[in-house]
Scaffold this active site. Structure first.
Site, PDB file in Angstrom:
ATOM      1  CG  ASP A   1      43.690  44.435  43.641  1.00  0.00           C
ATOM      2  OD1 ASP A   1      43.090  43.570  42.971  1.00  0.00           O
ATOM      3  OD2 ASP A   1      44.254  45.420  43.129  1.00  0.00           O
ATOM      4  CG  HIS A   2      39.695  45.839  42.625  1.00  0.00           C
ATOM      5  ND1 HIS A   2      39.487  47.145  42.234  1.00  0.00           N
ATOM      6  CD2 HIS A   2      40.959  45.529  42.256  1.00  0.00           C
ATOM      7  CE1 HIS A   2      40.568  47.594  41.637  1.00  0.00           C
ATOM      8  NE2 HIS A   2      41.480  46.627  41.622  1.00  0.00           N
TER       9      HIS A   2
ATOM     10  CG  HIS B   1      38.410  43.732  38.259  1.00  0.00           C
ATOM     11  ND1 HIS B   1      38.534  44.969  38.845  1.00  0.00           N
ATOM     12  CD2 HIS B   1      39.670  43.201  38.253  1.00  0.00           C
ATOM     13  CE1 HIS B   1      39.802  45.187  39.169  1.00  0.00           C
ATOM     14  NE2 HIS B   1      40.501  44.132  38.823  1.00  0.00           N
TER      15      HIS B   1
ATOM     16  CG  ASP C   1      42.712  46.961  38.542  1.00  0.00           C
ATOM     17  OD1 ASP C   1      42.661  48.027  39.176  1.00  0.00           O
ATOM     18  OD2 ASP C   1      43.111  45.891  39.021  1.00  0.00           O
TER      19      ASP C   1
ATOM     20  CG  HIS D   1      44.486  50.357  41.546  1.00  0.00           C
ATOM     21  ND1 HIS D   1      45.525  49.852  40.810  1.00  0.00           N
ATOM     22  CD2 HIS D   1      43.762  49.278  41.915  1.00  0.00           C
ATOM     23  CE1 HIS D   1      45.438  48.535  40.741  1.00  0.00           C
ATOM     24  NE2 HIS D   1      44.366  48.158  41.409  1.00  0.00           N
TER      25      HIS D   1
ATOM     26  CG  HIS E   1      41.819  44.494  34.455  1.00  0.00           C
ATOM     27  ND1 HIS E   1      43.140  44.874  34.470  1.00  0.00           N
ATOM     28  CD2 HIS E   1      41.604  43.866  35.658  1.00  0.00           C
ATOM     29  CE1 HIS E   1      43.697  44.495  35.608  1.00  0.00           C
ATOM     30  NE2 HIS E   1      42.782  43.879  36.345  1.00  0.00           N
TER      31      HIS E   1
ATOM     32  CG  HIS F   1      41.856  40.836  39.337  1.00  0.00           C
ATOM     33  ND1 HIS F   1      42.519  41.562  38.376  1.00  0.00           N
ATOM     34  CD2 HIS F   1      41.619  39.612  38.789  1.00  0.00           C
ATOM     35  CE1 HIS F   1      42.675  40.811  37.286  1.00  0.00           C
ATOM     36  NE2 HIS F   1      42.130  39.630  37.518  1.00  0.00           N
TER      37      HIS F   1
HETATM   38 ZN    ZN Z   1      43.571  46.188  41.175  1.00  0.00          ZN
HETATM   39 ZN    ZN Z   2      42.650  43.719  38.481  1.00  0.00          ZN
END
Ligand code: ZN
Ligand code: ZN
Length: 321
Positions: free
Chosen positions: A65-66, A61, A209, A267, A138, A63
């Site tokens: 952090d990914h 996805h 997530d 995670h 998510h 976001h």
């Molecule tokens: Zn994440």
């Molecule tokens: Zn996320």
């Protein structure tokens, strides 16, 4: 052999000991990368995953952090002169994200990059490897991935080949590889005649997530390895629900219901320091749970008969908050 290496195991932000999410599978000359958290390029080098391998990247996805490590990884490949094309799969916003990165920060283009916006379903097929995306719950569009190695036939049984009059030699090899062969007496022997029952395909399931959800639980059914976020313990179940994450308990309960062989939790929030609380909560429900750490390396044969931890399951060390 299949190698599974965790390049980053943090959630939301990196800590002293944990980079952001990225998991590599190396199999038969290919690298499959799931998520590309910040600094994945350095971990990619540390894990010696190579420069010019066949490679496909799957983003769960959009976001930060990914996905923030993607540009750095592409830049590294360009600087080092990668030649082989690279395929990237994920949410539709990924197309714009890569395009903007390419046009604004001088990523260079020594190799062809194609970005595919995907929907749930079969998204990748190469030789015996199938990768299927499935929806998870998510905030916004988010996917999990199921990596499967298909094996066409069961184990070759020489005594059956002998009984059917197949001479020992190249014909045995063809049958073992799933091909039918014609004998001099005019009869045909098929692989099914001389092989045992086909084993289950090896399956590794990864979810970035997600709240606990039915699609993840279904994907986990009888998986060899399930890898999932476990952002919180039950103490913070309200935060998990509010922010679209899971507790270690949520994931361990799904692993128990679905008959997973090995559960790997990753995670998790920096608030849990070394992750002991996450691991203990998971193991109390599903004993065959381990906690991912950066550079944790597992190796398994392609039929899923053995899973060996090669390195990286080190004693916990304190993270910084
Ligand atoms: Zn994440
Ligand atoms: Zn996320």
């Amino acid at each position: 052999m299949l190698d599974l290496v965790f390049l980053g195991t943090g959630g939301s932000m990196p800590t002293e000991n944990r980079n952001l999410p990225a998991i590599a599978i190396r199999f038969e000359g290919w690298i499959f990368l799931f998520d590309a958290g910040e600094d994945v390029q350095r971990q990619f080098e540390t894990a010696q995953l190579g420069l010019n391998k066949n490679m496909a990247i799957f983003i769960s996805h959009m976001h930060a952090d990914h996905v923030l490590g993607l540009a750095g990884l592409l830049l590294r490949f360009s600087l080092l002169g990668r030649q082989k094309p690279l395929k990237i799969y994920g949410p539709k916003e990924l197309i714009e994200f890569v395009k903007v990165n390419q046009s604004t920060i001088n990523l260079g283009t020594t190799f062809e990059t194609t970005v595919h916006a995907i929907e749930p379903g079969l998204v990748f097929q190469e030789g015996p490897v199938n990768i299927r995306a499935f929806p998870v719950d998510h905030r916004g569009y988010a996917l999990g991935y199921e990596f499967t190695i298909q094996k066409p036939t069961g184990e070759f049984l020489p005594e059956k080949a002998e009984d059917l009059g197949v001479p020992k030699g190249p014909l045995w090899g063809k049958l073992a590889d799933g091909e039918s062969v014609a004998l001099q007496n005019g009869s045909t022997v098929s692989p099914d005649d001389v092989t045992g029952p086909a084993p289950k395909p090896l399956r590794v399931v990864y979810s970035g997530d997600t709240r606990p959800c039915r699609s993840l639980r279904d994907a986990m059914i009888s998986a060899d390895i399930a890898i999932s976020e476990a952002m919180y313990t039950v103490e913070h179940a309200d935060l998990a629900e509010e922010r679209g994450h899971s507790t270690a308990k949520d994931i361990a309960e799904m692993a128990l219901e679905s008959g997973v062989k090995l559960l790997i939790l990753t995670h998790y929030s920096p608030r849990y320091f070394d992750g002991t609380a996450i691991l203990e909560e998971g193991q109390s429900i599903f004993p065959n749970t381990i906690l991912a750490r950066d550079l944790l390396h597992l190796q398994m044969d392609k039929y899923g008969n053995s899973i060996v931890i090669k390195s990286g399951l080190m004693p916990p060390t304190k993270d910084q908050t």
